[in-house]
Scaffold this motif. Structure first.
Motif, PDB file in Angstrom:
ATOM      1  N   GLU A  92      -7.582   2.057 -30.309  1.00  0.00           N
ATOM      2  CA  GLU A  92      -7.340   2.277 -28.890  1.00  0.00           C
ATOM      3  C   GLU A  92      -8.645   2.277 -28.097  1.00  0.00           C
ATOM      4  OE1 GLU A  92      -4.524   2.811 -26.944  1.00  0.00           O
ATOM      5  OE2 GLU A  92      -3.472   2.048 -28.670  1.00  0.00           O
ATOM      6  N   LYS A 158      -7.297  -3.308 -25.499  1.00  0.00           N
ATOM      7  CA  LYS A 158      -5.846  -3.320 -25.691  1.00  0.00           C
ATOM      8  C   LYS A 158      -5.122  -3.654 -24.394  1.00  0.00           C
ATOM      9  CE  LYS A 158      -5.362  -2.323 -30.065  1.00  0.00           C
ATOM     10  NZ  LYS A 158      -6.711  -2.658 -30.488  1.00  0.00           N
ATOM     11  N   THR A 194       2.970   4.508 -28.848  1.00  0.00           N
ATOM     12  CA  THR A 194       1.648   3.955 -28.554  1.00  0.00           C
ATOM     13  C   THR A 194       1.746   2.770 -27.610  1.00  0.00           C
ATOM     14  OG1 THR A 194       0.854   4.645 -30.736  1.00  0.00           O
ATOM     15  CG2 THR A 194      -0.455   3.000 -29.575  1.00  0.00           C
ATOM     16  N   ASN A 198       0.336   2.395 -23.627  1.00  0.00           N
ATOM     17  CA  ASN A 198      -0.527   1.304 -23.189  1.00  0.00           C
ATOM     18  C   ASN A 198       0.093   0.498 -22.054  1.00  0.00           C
ATOM     19  OD1 ASN A 198      -3.158   0.688 -24.936  1.00  0.00           O
ATOM     20  ND2 ASN A 198      -1.658   1.740 -26.225  1.00  0.00           N
TER      21      ASN A 198
END
Length: 228
Positions: A92, A158, A194, A198
């Motif tokens: 990350e 990311k 996750t 994001n």
């Protein structure tokens, strides 16, 4: 000869890694994490960075964030911490890989060489910067900077990868599975939340420069619908 910055406070491990890397013709600069890692990076301009997590001044996650704002060079964590969240956090914060101690020398060398090929192979020799543009929104793929009108922001790695997929496909839907596979390589490795986190970050970052249209298609994925 490629230069590697090794940030490791255990001098026995640092010496072992340095000797291993030098056998494969790498130049190795060792920093014990007690000084300014960014300053050492700027002085040595390494091609690859190896980071431990547990460091005496700031942890490896902190230094990874700082370094990623300065460079696109590959960053690999090499740590005894084996928790899944440690590995997720490393990725990350912009790392390219995570190696668990105790490590096998052959694996370390293979992973470093793989990252060097990706970062400095034939694609990196292109003189024109790669971009994706749709309806006035431009993403610079080598810097993860997105521009819209007179405004621009810098994304994390990311966030940039997610926006690249959404912008390229726009206005088509990009499935959750495709996003996970492209960005994290192994779907099973990443908690479903996750990706949600994001996507939320990307949506907020786009809103900062006045770009709306990142929609969630429940049960399927996401799409970016931009105004013409």
């Amino acid at each position: 000869m490629h230069t590697i910055l090794l940030v490791e406070d255990d001098m026995k491990i640092a010496t072992l890694l340095k000797e291993l890397l030098e056998r494969y013709d790498f130049r190795v600069v060792v920093e014990d994490g007690r000084g300014d890692v960014v300053a050492v990076f700027e002085e040595t301009n390494p091609d690859v960075i190896l980071l431990d997590v547990n460091l005496p001044k700031f942890d490896g996650f902190y230094w990874c964030r700082q370094l990623r704002m300065k460079t696109r060079a590959p960053i690999l964590f090499i740590s005894a911490r084996v928790g899944e969240m440690d590995q997720v956090m490393a990725l990350e914060y912009g790392a390219d890989d995570y190696i668990v101690k105790p490590f096998q020398g052959a694996v370390v060398i293979a992973k470093i060489k793989s990252q060097i090929r990706r970062a400095y192979g034939t694609l990196s020799n292109e003189t024109d910067e790669r971009t994706v543009t749709k309806e006035g929104v431009t993403l610079y793929l080598d810097r993860y900077i997105v521009e819209y009108g007179e405004q621009s922001i810098e994304l994390s790695k990311k966030e940039g990868l997610i926006l690249e997929m959404l912008l390229t496909a726009s206005p088509r839907i990009v499935s959750r599975g495709d996003l996970l596979e492209r960005i994290w390589d192994d779907e099973a490795f990443v908690d479903e939340n996750t990706l949600n986190v994001n996507i939320t970050r990307v949506r907020k970052r786009l809103a900062e420069i006045g770009v709306a249209g990142l929609e969630t298609v429940r049960g399927v994925g996401y799409k970016l619908v931009l105004e013409p």
